[in-house]
Scaffold this active site. Structure first.
Site, short mmCIF file in Angstrom:
data_model
loop_
_atom_site.label_atom_id
_atom_site.label_comp_id
_atom_site.label_asym_id
_atom_site.label_seq_id
_atom_site.Cartn_x
_atom_site.Cartn_y
_atom_site.Cartn_z
N ASP A 11 -1.44 25.53 -2.85
CA ASP A 11 -0.11 25.63 -3.30
C ASP A 11 0.50 24.64 -2.03
OD1 ASP A 11 2.54 26.37 -4.43
OD2 ASP A 11 2.79 27.66 -2.81
N SER A 12 1.92 24.39 -2.19
CA SER A 12 2.75 23.81 -1.08
C SER A 12 2.98 24.71 0.10
CB SER A 12 3.76 23.14 -1.49
OG SER A 12 4.61 23.89 -2.10
N CYS A 74 0.78 25.65 -8.01
CA CYS A 74 2.17 24.95 -7.65
C CYS A 74 2.47 24.16 -8.84
CB CYS A 74 1.76 24.07 -6.48
SG CYS A 74 3.34 23.33 -5.84
N ASN A 75 3.78 24.65 -9.36
CA ASN A 75 4.47 23.89 -10.60
C ASN A 75 4.75 22.51 -10.15
OD1 ASN A 75 5.04 25.65 -12.79
ND2 ASN A 75 5.30 27.03 -11.02
N GLU A 159 11.40 31.65 1.38
CA GLU A 159 10.22 31.46 2.53
C GLU A 159 10.79 31.68 4.00
OE1 GLU A 159 8.14 27.77 2.56
OE2 GLU A 159 7.11 28.39 0.78
N CYS A 193 8.31 28.51 -11.05
CA CYS A 193 7.79 28.22 -9.60
C CYS A 193 7.37 29.58 -9.14
CB CYS A 193 9.13 28.12 -8.74
SG CYS A 193 8.82 27.86 -7.12
N THR A 194 5.97 29.48 -8.38
CA THR A 194 5.22 30.71 -8.08
C THR A 194 5.93 31.60 -7.15
OG1 THR A 194 3.99 29.10 -6.84
CG2 THR A 194 3.24 29.74 -8.87
#
Length: 272
Positions: A11-12, A74-75, A159, A193-194
């Site tokens: 994932d990013s 990651c979408n 985040e 979005c995760t």
């Protein structure tokens, strides 16, 4: 001695940990390596070429770690990099390896969660602008109407661990309002979005009770179980030692501090 082959999960940033949690709960016996590209996160506002470049670099890093199978949890990466990697890079350089995303598994089952055949999709600007969900859902279910809403402030709020503070309410309420004004018939909202599952406590208060709020972790986990059953050639290569390793392109201490919120338990990461 059998070669060690973990399942790679990319994932990013942190959001893919919500998918990883569901996968590990469903398939606890396997070995996993998680990689978060936190140093270059978020991906949502980057160009197609940049997201493809970053995603390929991380996928190749996971391949170098022995992964035969990589999940793009990651979408944005699934929307803007997966198809090119599958069609161009794997056949040319990694014919025995596989890379899967999170969009198709969700699109395949979305009809189970809507009675009105009207779905709202909330995601990053990159995911929404790619039209990937619109195209994939209409491929499987052309009768379903899809309305989309980008939510560029949600990932930064999450985040920075500010998503449950009162200061986040404006952005949560506003994006939900903008989506719901597009159609009175929406009865299912996909969080594409995760990161967004962490907003569920507030989203359940914002949306009417009749709205199904759909997260992806369990859907992707069930799809992976099915995939491995249908591809024993891939499954037999995977190592089973119940190990989980975590890597980040950013600061491991910062990663560990935030990651437990997404993964549901304390963890210790390493620099990639």
């Amino acid at each position: 001695m059998q070669k060690t082959s973990p399942i790679g999960i990319f994932d990013s940033g942190y959001g893919g940990l919500t998918v990883f949690r569901s996968i590990a709960d469903r398939l606890p016996d396997y070995q996993y390596i998680y990689l978060g590209d936190n140093a270059r996160s978020p991906y949502g506002d980057h160009s197609f070429d940049t997201i493809y470049k970053y995603t390929l670099e991380c996928v190749e890093w996971l391949f170098a770690k022995g992964c035969e199978l990589v999940i793009l949890a990651c979408n944005t990466a699934s929307a803007k990099a997966l198809r090119t990697i599958q069609q161009k890079d794997l056949p040319a350089k990694y014919p025995g390896k596989r890379v899967l995303g999170v969009i198709r598994p969700t699109a395949e089952v979305i009809n189970q969660f809507t009675s009105s055949k009207t779905v709202g999709v909330m995601g990053t600007r990159g995911t929404i602008n790619s039209q990937s969900y619109l195209l994939e859902i209409n491929k499987f279910f052309p009768e379903i109407r899809v309305y989309q809403q980008s939510c560029p402030m949600w990932v930064p709020l999450i985040e920075n661990n500010e998503h449950l503070q009162s200061g986040a309410d404006f952005f949560i309420n506003e994006y939900c309002r903008q989506l719901m004004t597009q159609s009175d018939d929406i009865d299912c909202v996909l969080l594409a979005c995760t990161h967004y599952p962490l907003l569920l406590p507030k989203l359940k208060k914002v949306f009417p009770d009749y709205i199904n709020i759909l997260t992806q972790g369990e859907i992707v986990a069930v799809s992976l179980v099915d995939y491995l059953q249908r591809h024993p050639d891939i499954e037999k290569k995977l190592s089973r030692n119940q190990e989980k390793s975590f890597f980040t392109s950013g600061d491991p201490l910062a990663f560990d501090e935030h990651a437990s919120i997404f993964f549901g338990e304390d963890l210790k990461s390493e620099k990639m």
